[in-house]
Design an enzyme around this catalytic site. Structure first.
Site, mmCIF file in Angstrom:
data_model
loop_
_atom_site.group_PDB
_atom_site.id
_atom_site.type_symbol
_atom_site.label_atom_id
_atom_site.label_comp_id
_atom_site.label_asym_id
_atom_site.label_seq_id
_atom_site.Cartn_x
_atom_site.Cartn_y
_atom_site.Cartn_z
ATOM 1 N N TYR A 1 0.854 -1.188 0.000
ATOM 2 C CA TYR A 1 0.000 0.000 0.000
ATOM 3 C C TYR A 1 0.892 1.241 0.000
ATOM 4 O O TYR A 1 1.741 1.417 0.862
ATOM 5 C CB TYR A 1 -0.901 -0.026 1.231
ATOM 6 C CG TYR A 1 -2.086 0.930 1.221
ATOM 7 C CD1 TYR A 1 -2.143 2.044 0.396
ATOM 8 C CD2 TYR A 1 -3.163 0.713 2.068
ATOM 9 C CE1 TYR A 1 -3.221 2.901 0.402
ATOM 10 C CE2 TYR A 1 -4.257 1.572 2.080
ATOM 11 C CZ TYR A 1 -4.277 2.666 1.254
ATOM 12 O OH TYR A 1 -5.349 3.524 1.261
ATOM 13 N N CYS A 2 0.695 2.125 -0.982
ATOM 14 C CA CYS A 2 1.384 3.409 -1.069
ATOM 15 C C CYS A 2 2.894 3.200 -1.051
ATOM 16 O O CYS A 2 3.440 2.461 -1.865
ATOM 17 C CB CYS A 2 0.909 4.326 0.060
ATOM 18 S SG CYS A 2 1.485 6.044 -0.077
ATOM 19 N N ILE A 3 3.601 3.808 -0.112
ATOM 20 C CA ILE A 3 5.050 3.693 -0.061
ATOM 21 C C ILE A 3 5.485 2.260 0.242
ATOM 22 O O ILE A 3 6.574 1.830 -0.142
ATOM 23 C CB ILE A 3 5.619 4.693 0.981
ATOM 24 C CG1 ILE A 3 7.118 4.863 0.809
ATOM 25 C CG2 ILE A 3 5.283 4.267 2.381
ATOM 26 C CD1 ILE A 3 7.673 5.964 1.675
#
Length: 653
Positions: free
Chosen positions: A388-390
Site C-alpha cells: 500500500y502506497c510507499i
C-alpha cells in the site's frame, strides 16, 4: 424713568425633572389634582363641563435597553473579553515555548521566491497578456457590480450558484453583503490562479510550484476564514452570546499546547478512539516480533481457506489499521471472510536507534524476513503480497531484487495506490527541492535522527488545505465546535516517525531522480530493474488521488515485465481503496489491456458500480491455490506473542 410693566410677569418655569438612569425606562407618574375652586368663584365657560384630555404617555427613549437586552450585551462583552484573553495567553505561552528553539534554516524553505520571479518575469515580457488579464478582471467586476446594483434596487436577481463547500451556508448568497464578499473573492482568486496557469515559457516544475503556493495563498485569504466576514460564525456568536468564540479560543489554546507551541489543528476527537478497543479490532495473533516489525496473523472467518497466504505491507509512514478501522469497513476482516489467510507487517514506530536504517534494512530485515516467517507459519513455498502506497514502492523494489536473485517465493503482488515511476507524482514533487530537503534534514537532526510524525502530517494536510486545514480552522476556532468523532481522521493524525537515511534517500532517489523507474536505484550495490519482474501484478489507482495520481500509478504499472491488471477506482487515496462492497459507493473501471497511455486505457475501460474489492478477490483467488482447513494462528509453528493488533501500532509519536 423706566415705565412700569403693564402686564403681569410670566409664570416661573417648572423645575427640571431629575435625569433618568440609562437603561431604566420610567413610567409616567400621575400628577396631583388641584383643589377645585369654590362654586361661586368658578368661571362660566362652556369648556368647564368637558372631560379633561387623556394624559400623554412619555416618549420612549430609543437608546434605552431592557433588562434582557442589557444582560445579553453584558454576556457578549464578557465572553469577547474572555476569548481575547484566552487567545493572548495561549499565544504568549507558545512564544515562550518556541523562544529557545533554533530558527528555521531558511525564510523561504520551499524556494518559492526565485520561482515566483521567473513567472512574473515571463508575464512582464508579455504586456499584451497582462493587459488582456486586467481587462478580463475588470469585466468580471463590472458584471458583479451590475448584478449587485440591480439587487440593491429591489430587482429579483438569482444569486450566483457555488459548489464551493466553504460557502454552503445560505447566508453567503441570501445576504447581499456576504454575497458580494463571496463573489468578489472567487473572482479575484480565480483570476490570480488563472493568470499564473497561463504562463507557458517557464520550467513546468517551477510553474507548478508557483501555482501550488498561489493556491495556498488565495485559499488562506478566503472570507470564510475570518470571523468578521463569515456569516455562519457571526450567527453562532450572536446566538450564543459569544460563548462560541470562547470555546473556539479554548480549542485554539488546547491545540497550541498539544503542538508544544506550534498550532496542531485537531481533526478528530482523539479521546473517542483507542487502538485495539474500537479501532484495529480484527482478531488475530502477533506470531513474530523483531526490532523492525511485528507479523500479525488474523483469525480465520471460514471453515476452509486458500492454501497460499496473503501478506500485506502497509506504508511505514502510517499505521496498518487504515485497513481495519471498524468491522463494517475492515479490509482485513473482509479478506478473511473471503477465505484468505491474512498476515500484516506492522512496522515499528522508529526511534533514534533506527536513524541509519535505509532501503536495504527495510528490504532484508523487513520484507524478506516477513516473507520467510509467513511461509514458515503456513508451511507453504509461495505467498501473495500487497503493498500500500510507499509500502508498494518497497515491495516493487523487492520483487526486482528477488528477480535478480532468482527468488520465486512471491506468487503475485497487488499494489494499492503505489508509485514506482515518479515523473508525474503530483504536488509532492514540490517537496523535494534541495532547499526544502535541507530544512527537513535540520528537523530530523534536531529530533535525534528521525523525522517527527507531525512533519509529514503537515505536508499531506497542505496538499488539501481547504479540507484538512481551513475547514477545521473555521469549525474549531471560529464556530467553537468540538472536532468530530471520526475514525479515519483519528488514524490520519496517528502518524509515525521515519529514519533519517530512509526518508531522505526516498525523497532524493524516488521523487528527485526518479531512479527506480530509470533502472538507477541500487540496494546493497545491486541495480534494480523492474522490467525483469514477471510475477502477475494487480495495480489499483484512484481517480482523485492527490498523493499517488492515477497517471503516475499507470506509468508505474507499465514498468514491469509480467502480466499486469490495472483497475481504476472512484474517489481518492483512502476512500478509493477502503471501499467495502456493502457500502455500495463510488464505482470502478476495468480494462484487461494496458495500452501506452492512461487516456487510451480509459477510452476502452468498462465502468462498474460499487467497490473494486470483488474484482480483485476474483483475480486473487485464481492465484491462491486449493482450499484447505482453516488455519489457527495459535497452533502454527510460530508461538503467539500477544493478541492483535500488537504493541508496535500503539506507540505514539
Amino acid at each position: 424713568m423706566a415705565k412700569r410693566p403693564t402686564k403681569a410677569p410670566p409664570a416661573p418655569l417648572p423645575a427640571a425633572a431629575a435625569p433618568r438612569k440609562s437603561g431604566r425606562p420610567t413610567s409616567a407618574k400621575p400628577r396631583a389634582k388641584k383643589a377645585a375652586p369654590p362654586p361661586e368663584a368658578a368661571p362660566e365657560s362652556p369648556a368647564a363641563s368637558a372631560p379633561p384630555p387623556p394624559p400623554q404617555p412619555e416618549a420612549a427613549d430609543p437608546f434605552a435597553f431592557g433588562a434582557d437586552q442589557r444582560q445579553l450585551l453584558e454576556t457578549l462583552s464578557l465572553n469577547l473579553a474572555k476569548a481575547a484573553m484566552t487567545a493572548q495567553s495561549a499565544i504568549a505561552e507558545a512564544a515562550l515555548s518556541q523562544a529557545d528553539r533554533p530558527a528555521a534554516l531558511s525564510p523561504d524553505p520551499f524556494n518559492v521566491a526565485p520561482a515566483m520571479t521567473s513567472v512574473m518575469t515571463s508575464l512582464a515580457a508579455r504586456p499584451e497578456k497582462l493587459f488582456q488579464a486586467q481587462a478580463d478582471l475588470f469585466g468580471r467586476y463590472m458584471d458583479l457590480w451590475s448584478t449587485t446594483a440591480r439587487r440593491a434596487m429591489g430587482e429579483e436577481v438569482a444569486p450566483a450558484p457555488s459548489t464551493d463547500k466553504r460557502f454552503r451556508d445560505p447566508a453567503w448568497s441570501e445576504n447581499p453583503v456576504f454575497d458580494v464578499m463571496r463573489q468578489s473573492y472567487l473572482v479575484t482568486s480565480d483570476w490570480m490562479n488563472g493568470l499564473v496557469a497561463s504562463v507557458d515559457d517557464v520550467d513546468p516544475r517551477v510553474k507548478r510550484k508557483v501555482e501550488f503556493f498561489t493556491k495556498l495563498l488565495t485559499d488562506a485569504f478566503s472570507p470564510s476564514n475570518f470571523l468578521a466576514s463569515n456569516p455562519a460564525a457571526l450567527k453562532a456568536l450572536a446566538d450564543t452570546g459569544g460563548e462560541s468564540l470562547v470555546k473556539g479560543m479554548q480549542n485554539f489554546a488546547a491545540d497550541l499546547e498539544r503542538g508544544n507551541g506550534k498550532l496542531k489543528i485537531s481533526q478528530a476527537d482523539y479521546g473517542q478512539f483507542k487502538v485495539g478497543e474500537n479501532v484495529a479490532t480484527a482478531p488475530g495473533q502477533v506470531v513474530w516480533r523483531d526490532e523492525l516489525f511485528e507479523l500479525i496473523q488474523f483469525d480465520a472467518a471460514t471453515e476452509t481457506q486458500a492454501a497460499i497466504p496473503l501478506l500485506i505491507f502497509p506504508p511505514w509512514i502510517n499505521k496498518f489499521y487504515i485497513m481495519d478501522l471498524q468491522p463494517a469497513n475492515s479490509l482485513i476482516r473482509w479478506l478473511s471472510d473471503q477465505g484468505f489467510t491474512v498476515f500484516v507487517c506492522s512496522w515499528v514506530n522508529p526511534d533514534q536507534d533506527k536513524a541509519g536504517f535505509g532501503f536495504e534494512e527495510y528490504l532484508n530485515k523487513g520484507v524478506y524476513r516477513a516473507v520467510e516467517k509467513t511461509l514458515e507459519q503456513t508451511g507453504q513455498k509461495q505467498l501473495n503480497t500487497v503493498g500500500y502506497c510507499i509500502g508498494g514502492t518497497l515491495l516493487g523494489s523487492a520483487l526486482a531484487h528477488m528477480a535478480a536473485n532468482r527468488d520465486e517465493r512471491v506468487a503475485s503482488a497487488t499494489f494499492f495506490a503505489a508509485q514506482h515511476d515518479f515523473a508525474e507524482a503530483g504536488d509532492l514533487l514540490l517537496f523535494t527541492d534541495e532547499h526544502w530537503l535541507a530544512e527537513i534534514e535540520q528537523q530530523i537532526d534536531a529530533a535525534g535522527g528521525v523525522l517527527p510524525g507531525a512533519a509529514m502530517a503537515d505536508t499531506f494536510n497542505a496538499l488539501r488545505a481547504n479540507d484538512l486545514i481551513w475547514s477545521f480552522f473555521v469549525s474549531n476556532y471560529l464556530m467553537g465546535k468540538a472536532p468530530p468523532a471520526f475514525d479515519l481522521l483519528f488514524w490520519n493524525a496517528d502518524q509515525t516517525r521515519m529514519p533519517k537515511r530512509l526518508h531522505l534517500d526516498y525523497l532524493r532517489q524516488m521523487y528527485g531522480r526518479n531512479a527506480l523507474a530509470q533502472g538507477q536505484f541500487e540496494i546493497g550495490g545491486q541495480a534494480i530493474d523492474l522490467s525483469t519482474v514477471k510475477t502477475p501484478l494487480y495495480f489499483l489507482a484512484s481517480r482523485e488521488d492527490h498523493i499517488a495520481p492515477m497517471n503516475s500509478v499507470y506509468r508505474s504499472a507499465r514498468l514491469f515485465g509480467g502480466p499486469v491488471t490495472y483497475t481504476l477506482a472512484g474517489s481518492g487515496h483512502i476512500a478509493g481503496v477502503i471501499n467495502p462492497p456493502a457500502a455500495n459507493k463510488y464505482q470502478h473501471w476495468t480494462n484487461p489491456a494496458l495500452p501506452e497511455t492512461l487516456s487510451e486505457w480509459q477510452a476502452g475501460a468498462e465502468q462498474h458500480p460499487g467497490s473494486w474489492w470483488t474484482h480483485w478477490a476474483a483475480w486473487l483467488h485464481e492465484k491462491s491455490g486449493e482450499q484447505i482447513s482453516a488455519r489457527d494462528p495459535k497452533t502454527g509453528p510460530l508461538e503467539p506473542i500477544e493478541p492483535a493488533p500488537g504493541a508496535y501500532v500503539k506507540v505514539k509519536s
